[in-house]
Motif scaffolding. Sequence first.
Motif, PDB file in Angstrom:
ATOM      1  N   TRP A 284       5.669   3.038   8.905  1.00 40.84           N
ATOM      2  CA  TRP A 284       5.931   3.944   9.810  1.00 40.84           C
ATOM      3  C   TRP A 284       7.381   3.538  10.495  1.00 40.84           C
ATOM      4  O   TRP A 284       7.619   2.096  10.465  1.00 40.84           O
ATOM      5  CB  TRP A 284       4.932   3.830  10.751  1.00 40.84           C
TER       6      TRP A 284
ATOM      7  N   SER B 176      -1.096   8.299  11.252  1.00 41.08           N
ATOM      8  CA  SER B 176      -2.338   8.042  11.008  1.00 41.08           C
ATOM      9  C   SER B 176      -2.514   6.657  10.539  1.00 41.08           C
ATOM     10  O   SER B 176      -1.520   6.149  10.394  1.00 41.08           O
ATOM     11  CB  SER B 176      -2.860   8.661   9.607  1.00 41.08           C
ATOM     12  N   ALA B 177      -3.849   6.004  10.748  1.00 44.92           N
ATOM     13  CA  ALA B 177      -4.150   4.562  10.550  1.00 44.92           C
ATOM     14  C   ALA B 177      -4.037   4.085   9.184  1.00 44.92           C
ATOM     15  O   ALA B 177      -4.257   2.961   8.863  1.00 44.92           O
ATOM     16  CB  ALA B 177      -5.367   4.413  11.252  1.00 44.92           C
ATOM     17  N   SER B 178      -3.907   5.157   8.148  1.00 46.91           N
ATOM     18  CA  SER B 178      -3.954   4.817   6.803  1.00 46.91           C
ATOM     19  C   SER B 178      -2.548   4.104   6.269  1.00 46.91           C
ATOM     20  O   SER B 178      -2.674   3.807   5.163  1.00 46.91           O
ATOM     21  CB  SER B 178      -4.204   6.044   5.802  1.00 46.91           C
ATOM     22  N   HIS B 179      -1.721   3.915   7.051  1.00 45.61           N
ATOM     23  CA  HIS B 179      -0.386   3.511   6.681  1.00 45.61           C
ATOM     24  C   HIS B 179      -0.126   2.115   7.728  1.00 45.61           C
ATOM     25  O   HIS B 179      -0.471   2.244   8.802  1.00 45.61           O
ATOM     26  CB  HIS B 179       0.961   4.325   6.783  1.00 45.61           C
ATOM     27  N   ASP B 180       0.513   1.353   7.051  1.00 38.24           N
ATOM     28  CA  ASP B 180       1.121   0.050   7.871  1.00 38.24           C
ATOM     29  C   ASP B 180       2.067   0.133   8.951  1.00 38.24           C
ATOM     30  O   ASP B 180       2.891   0.814   8.859  1.00 38.24           O
ATOM     31  CB  ASP B 180       1.409  -1.014   6.809  1.00 38.24           C
TER      32      ASP B 180
ATOM     33  N   ASN C  55       0.732  -1.172  -0.041  1.00 37.81           N
ATOM     34  CA  ASN C  55       0.149   0.049   0.008  1.00 37.81           C
ATOM     35  C   ASN C  55       1.056   1.360   0.090  1.00 37.81           C
ATOM     36  O   ASN C  55       0.337   2.383  -0.119  1.00 37.81           O
ATOM     37  CB  ASN C  55      -0.995   0.068   1.203  1.00 37.81           C
TER      38      ASN C  55
ATOM     39  N   ARG D  29       5.880  12.539   8.671  1.00 39.49           N
ATOM     40  CA  ARG D  29       4.449  13.016   8.552  1.00 39.49           C
ATOM     41  C   ARG D  29       3.540  12.760   9.947  1.00 39.49           C
ATOM     42  O   ARG D  29       3.906  11.996  10.718  1.00 39.49           O
ATOM     43  CB  ARG D  29       3.725  11.850   7.520  1.00 39.49           C
TER      44      ARG D  29
END
Length: 107
Positions: free
Chosen positions: A50, A77-81, A46, A74
């Motif tokens: 992090w 957020s929870a949008s990255h693994d 994706n 950055r």
Amino acid sequence: KVGLITVSEYLRANTNTEQCGTVSLNNDNKEICLTTNWMYSAVPSNGFMWTISPSASTSDHVFLVALNDHVDGRFPSASHDIVPILYLSSDITLSGTGTFGDPYVIS
């Protein structure tokens, strides 16, 4: 121990430290750094992974590694693994071949 990698651990996984040994060098030479960092394969499909390293310039940002081998700070957020990393001591032994019938055993 299980945790997240630091930015410096990611950069040290690159065999080309002269061109890829710092965040700015890594980003300036990302086409080269992409092919010389063995840890790059851990970046999820994706696009982002992090790290645990905070950004020095922005207090509410942490570093991530992007699929295009770009390292950036950055807002988390929870949008990255999250990719857990297993830290091993130097005195471990590894046995087995990694197959179903003979799995790896770390002791």
